[in-house]
Design a protein around this motif. Structure first.
Motif, PDB file in Angstrom:
ATOM      1  N   CYS A  95      18.975  -3.281 -51.836  1.00 37.75           N
ATOM      2  CA  CYS A  95      17.914  -3.920 -51.110  1.00 37.75           C
ATOM      3  C   CYS A  95      17.936  -4.394 -49.946  1.00 37.75           C
ATOM      4  O   CYS A  95      19.304  -4.246 -49.280  1.00 37.75           O
ATOM      5  CB  CYS A  95      17.746  -5.122 -51.895  1.00 37.75           C
ATOM      6  SG  CYS A  95      16.919  -4.798 -53.618  1.00 37.75           S
ATOM      7  N   ARG A  99      18.850 -11.737 -50.749  1.00 31.75           N
ATOM      8  CA  ARG A  99      18.025 -12.668 -52.016  1.00 31.75           C
ATOM      9  C   ARG A  99      17.390 -11.533 -52.815  1.00 31.75           C
ATOM     10  O   ARG A  99      17.254 -11.565 -54.078  1.00 31.75           O
ATOM     11  CB  ARG A  99      17.132 -13.300 -51.220  1.00 31.75           C
ATOM     12  CG  ARG A  99      16.082 -14.177 -52.076  1.00 31.75           C
ATOM     13  CD  ARG A  99      14.868 -14.879 -51.366  1.00 31.75           C
ATOM     14  NE  ARG A  99      15.393 -15.825 -50.433  1.00 31.75           N
ATOM     15  CZ  ARG A  99      15.731 -17.083 -50.682  1.00 31.75           C
ATOM     16  NH1 ARG A  99      15.884 -17.413 -51.928  1.00 31.75           N
ATOM     17  NH2 ARG A  99      16.346 -17.758 -49.525  1.00 31.75           N
ATOM     18  N   ASP A 100      16.723 -10.468 -52.186  1.00 33.39           N
ATOM     19  CA  ASP A 100      16.317  -9.370 -52.998  1.00 33.39           C
ATOM     20  C   ASP A 100      17.347  -8.764 -53.959  1.00 33.39           C
ATOM     21  O   ASP A 100      16.793  -8.363 -54.845  1.00 33.39           O
ATOM     22  CB  ASP A 100      15.527  -8.270 -52.087  1.00 33.39           C
ATOM     23  CG  ASP A 100      14.417  -8.921 -51.032  1.00 33.39           C
ATOM     24  OD1 ASP A 100      13.726  -9.823 -51.716  1.00 33.39           O
ATOM     25  OD2 ASP A 100      14.063  -8.144 -50.089  1.00 33.39           O
ATOM     26  N   GLU A 103      17.723 -10.826 -56.892  1.00 33.79           N
ATOM     27  CA  GLU A 103      16.366 -10.838 -57.705  1.00 33.79           C
ATOM     28  C   GLU A 103      15.991  -9.638 -58.401  1.00 33.79           C
ATOM     29  O   GLU A 103      15.287  -9.689 -59.478  1.00 33.79           O
ATOM     30  CB  GLU A 103      15.271 -11.307 -56.887  1.00 33.79           C
ATOM     31  CG  GLU A 103      15.131 -12.731 -56.428  1.00 33.79           C
ATOM     32  CD  GLU A 103      14.185 -13.017 -55.429  1.00 33.79           C
ATOM     33  OE1 GLU A 103      13.365 -11.991 -55.145  1.00 33.79           O
ATOM     34  OE2 GLU A 103      13.737 -14.143 -55.154  1.00 33.79           O
ATOM     35  N   ALA A 104      16.682  -8.692 -58.042  1.00 32.24           N
ATOM     36  CA  ALA A 104      15.996  -7.324 -58.325  1.00 32.24           C
ATOM     37  C   ALA A 104      16.422  -7.087 -59.998  1.00 32.24           C
ATOM     38  O   ALA A 104      15.581  -6.602 -60.867  1.00 32.24           O
ATOM     39  CB  ALA A 104      16.909  -6.155 -57.833  1.00 32.24           C
TER      40      ALA A 104
END
Length: 272
Positions: A95, A99-100, A103-104
């Motif tokens: 990512c 953060r991404d 969250e993935a």
């Protein structure tokens, strides 16, 4: 009675190149085990753990995950139960922000928006990575990338956490944090499987060590047992932790028990 959550039955794996990496391995892993798998490169360590979440399939024999044959389970199902942190974080990160990345997996496994936020907030706090949440993970230093790769798996709380050479490239604060994470997972009933060449870390952070050599399990027991078994260590080309080697030297190779940490060594010799 302890719950067996992973079992290999006469597991054989031959790669397309013709190399047979596993030669009929029979092994049981139990809920809440804290295991290290050790051995030289090519001994079969990584090959065997990649059968635990379906990354590899048996050439012959069977692997049972929570009692069900892995060939009858989808990889997504198994990945939810068995989290895998790769040796090189660059092979895991995909990512554009930390953060991404965190969250993935929760999103992929169907967590609600609220559940995802809670899971991410917990690992961010645990691993103290608030300051890099909006940073591209591949621009981070190696230790921080490694921490992010571990956090991305911890976010969905798998039943089993596999750590492939987790101390490689970690500085001392990173090693301390890794130990904190392992202890926390064990306290919460999870199972840890670590592949490592770092015998000093293995000795202090394992309840059970599985020794592999040329595609076979040649010993399986407590660190105290393994690191006093000179014949097996010689066969697997493994050296005991440095502090254990010092104790062996002082005891002329015949200690009553294995010394596995500096604190144990000090306790033993402080009055001598």
């Amino acid at each position: 009675m302890r719950e067996c959550i992973i079992e290999t039955q006469d597991l054989v794996h031959t790669y397309p190149t013709g190399v047979t990496a596993l030669k009929g391995v029979n092994l049981k892993i139990y809920k809440n085990d804290k295991i290290s798998i050790v051995g030289q490169n090519g001994s079969g360590k990584t090959t065997i753990v990649r059968h635990f979440n379906g990354l590899l399939k048996p050439t012959s024999g069977r692997v049972l995950l929570f009692g069900e044959d892995t060939t009858k389970q989808k990889i997504g199902q198994m990945a939810r139960k068995v989290g895998y942190v790769f040796q090189n974080p660059n092979h895991q990160i995909f990512c554009t922000t930390v953060r991404d990345e965190l969250e993935a997996a929760p999103k992929n496994f169907g967590f609600s928006e609220e559940e995802t936020k809670k899971a991410v907030d917990e690992v961010v706090e645990l691993m103290n990575i608030q300051s890099v949440l909006n940073t591209h993970p591949l621009t981070l230093d190696y230790t921080t990338k490694k921490i992010v790769s571990i956090a991305s798996v911890l976010a969905y709380k798998p039943d089993v956490l596999i750590l492939d050479e987790p101390t490689g490239g970690l500085d001392e604060p990173g090693r301390v944090m890794l130990t904190k994470i392992i202890d926390m997972m064990i306290e919460n009933g999870h199972t840890i499987i670590m592949i490592s060449h770092d015998m000093d870390y293995v000795a202090e952070n394992s309840d059970r060590i599985i020794v592999m050599c040329q595609g076979e399990v040649v010993d399986d027991g407590s660190p105290e047992k393994i690191f006093l078994n000179a014949e097996v260590l010689r066969k697997a080309q493994i050296e005991p932790p440095q502090i254990t080697q010092l104790d062996l030297y002082l005891e002329n190779g015949y200690p009553k028990e294995a010394i596995l940490s500096v604190s144990d060594f000090i306790k033993k010799y402080k009055n001598i």
